[in-house]
Every structure is written in C-alpha cells, then in structure tokens.
Design an enzyme around this catalytic site. Sequence first.
Site, PDB file in Angstrom:
ATOM      1  N   ARG A 172       0.829  -1.205   0.000  1.00 11.09           N
ATOM      2  CA  ARG A 172       0.000   0.000   0.000  1.00 11.09           C
ATOM      3  C   ARG A 172       0.865   1.258   0.000  1.00 11.09           C
ATOM      4  NH1 ARG A 172      -2.192  -3.831  -0.949  1.00 11.09           N
ATOM      5  NH2 ARG A 172      -4.099  -4.736  -0.083  1.00 11.09           N
ATOM      6  N   SER A 245     -11.982  -1.232   2.219  1.00 10.51           N
ATOM      7  CA  SER A 245     -11.227  -1.449   3.452  1.00 10.51           C
ATOM      8  C   SER A 245     -10.666  -0.124   3.960  1.00 10.51           C
ATOM      9  CB  SER A 245     -10.090  -2.441   3.209  1.00 10.51           C
ATOM     10  OG  SER A 245     -10.594  -3.697   2.821  1.00 10.51           O
ATOM     11  N   GLU A 342      -6.225   3.250   5.287  1.00  9.39           N
ATOM     12  CA  GLU A 342      -5.862   3.132   3.871  1.00  9.39           C
ATOM     13  C   GLU A 342      -6.207   4.400   3.104  1.00  9.39           C
ATOM     14  OE1 GLU A 342      -6.518  -0.069   1.303  1.00  9.39           O
ATOM     15  OE2 GLU A 342      -6.178  -1.628   2.800  1.00  9.39           O
TER      16      GLU A 342
END
Length: 350
Positions: A172, A245, A342
């Site tokens: 990520r 998410s 995120e």
Amino acid sequence: MSDTTQVGWQLSEHAPLRALNTFHVEATARWLLSVHTPEALPQALAAPEIADQPLLVLGSGSNVLLAGDPPGCVLCFENRDTAIIAHHADHAIVRAGAGVNWHALVLYSLQQGLSGLENLALIPGTVGACPIQNIGAYGAQVGDFIHVVEAFDRHHQQFVRLDAAACALGYRDSVFKQQPERYLIVAVEFNLPLLCELRLDYAGIREELASMGAELARAADVAQAVINIRQRKLPDPDVLGNAGSFFKNPLLPNEQIAALQASFTDMPVYPGEHAGLGKLSAAWLIEQCGWKGRREGDAGVSPEHALVLVNYGTASGAQLLDFARRIAESVRERYSVILEPEPRIIGAHW
C-alpha cells in the site's frame, strides 16, 4: 459557479464533491480542474486561478475521506482510452488512461485473453490511482504487473516514464504516495501474461470456485469468484457510502506477533511481504473489539465486514474520521497494535 473551458480541460469554481467521493460526504472544491487530454495539463496548471494553489487529484474518490473542504484545486483526469500497445509471444503491454475505471480494465484484459489482474476485480477506483496505493486483494497486488507509469513531474515541469523499480512499490505504498506533490499520473502501462499461475491462496476463492463448478479454473473464473465474494461482503458504494477497506492490515516483527499469539491464541497471522515480518488481520482485531456492525448516527461499521467504514446517509467526513479514530484507539489499547487508515484523509490529520 463560474467555468473556464479550453481545449482539453475545464476549470469550475465552487464545485460540489459529494458525487466525486464514494463516502458521499459533503465537501466543496474552491476550484475543480477536469483534464481530458494529458498534453493540455501544463497549460491547465498554469491557469492564474490555480497556478499557486495546492492540488488534490481525485479519481473516483474511492480512497479518500473528505473530513473538510480540500484547499486549493481538485484535479480529475477524464482520459479513458485503453489499448494493447505491444504483443509478444507470452505477454502483452496494455496502456490505460488515468481516468479509466479500474474494474473495466480488469474485464478488458480478460476479454483480450490476458491474465494477472483477476484477483483485483471489482476494486473501486481508477487506473490513475492504482499505483499510488499499489492496490491489492486476495494475494495479488497491481505492482507485480506494472510496466511503466506515465506521469507529469511537477518539480521539473515535464512528462516522465517511471518503470516499476522507480515507482518504489511496497505494501500500500509507492513513490507517488511518498511524494504526493510531485507526480501526476496520466496513464499506466501493464505487462500482462497470456497465461499466469492463478493465485488461489485464499480459501474463500477456492471455496467459491468449487461452488461455481470451476475446479479447473481459468483467470476469468477467478475474477468471477472474486466479484461474487466482494459483492456479498462489501457494500456497493452507489447504495451505501464507503471506501472499501478503511484500515491497513498491520505488518509487525515476528517477535511481536509471537508475543501476541501467546496471549491471543486464536489470532490469525499471515506472511508479510518481507522477511522477519508477519501480517495481522485488521478486520479480526476490530471485530474482537466489538465494532463490527456498530452504528452511531449515520457513521458505522459494516455488519458484513469489520474493515469497512460506512456512511448510512448524512454523516460528515469529520464524524466518520472521529468514529475511525475511536476504532483504532480501542485496538491499540487492547492489543498494543497501531492501525493505519488506507484512505487519504483530506481536511484533517489522522
């Protein structure tokens, strides 16, 4: 609201952003710049209204939480061209504009007989956003298939081509996330194989394939299995505001994980991306702290998936952010594990 329209771009003043973020929170852009042809980008950025303003790039707004009005200018890429630009014996290079819908690209690649992206089906967002977070799901990440990222380098005022190594792709993470003020992604080239070993590490995918009667699976079958799973577990942003998410799965040293497992013997652990690290399930941690399905006003956690923060109607970005902070604090207090979001938080600090 005043508009300025030039060849390849348009600038709008006081533009509402509710339709441009998947949480569907209210926010307003002082200036909204829509770019249809990347070649026009330097001219557009030099417009006097925005030349010295902060810049926020929004794809489909599926990886941001607007906790307030963004300062300066919001930039949206509208170039949505997709093509195979090179054929080889065992792979092909596919180029897609930054404005292309990500799931549409996955389907396009499968229709062309190419594989690699099937585990990433139905992830919300655009092609231009995919390298920033190095999007991943079900054991795959897009960085494994990125050939070149085409971007405008604002520091040097020129277009550049960055190969996968130069993109510094991690879990990520990427150079684009590390230097958000420098690069504006205009297109991505993908190296996609004709035949790729299917990634069936997740039991849920294997079980879904079995229920589909697709034991001898093809890439298209895996994509359909992923679509089925995501549609069951994740709310449709068009129906219920969310950004998928919300928290990253924590990566921790194996020694710390061993200590946690000694106290919490049922804690699931997965291999990390690097030696000496393991990965915890953020969803499991959140559920154990009692947040799954919890709702306060119009802010809540999905009853189907503990990682998904949802807006049931009129929750503000600030309310959703406060809710998420309290989730993370409860996990920290119980497990001494720090959760990181995120989505990019705009208009406030995490």
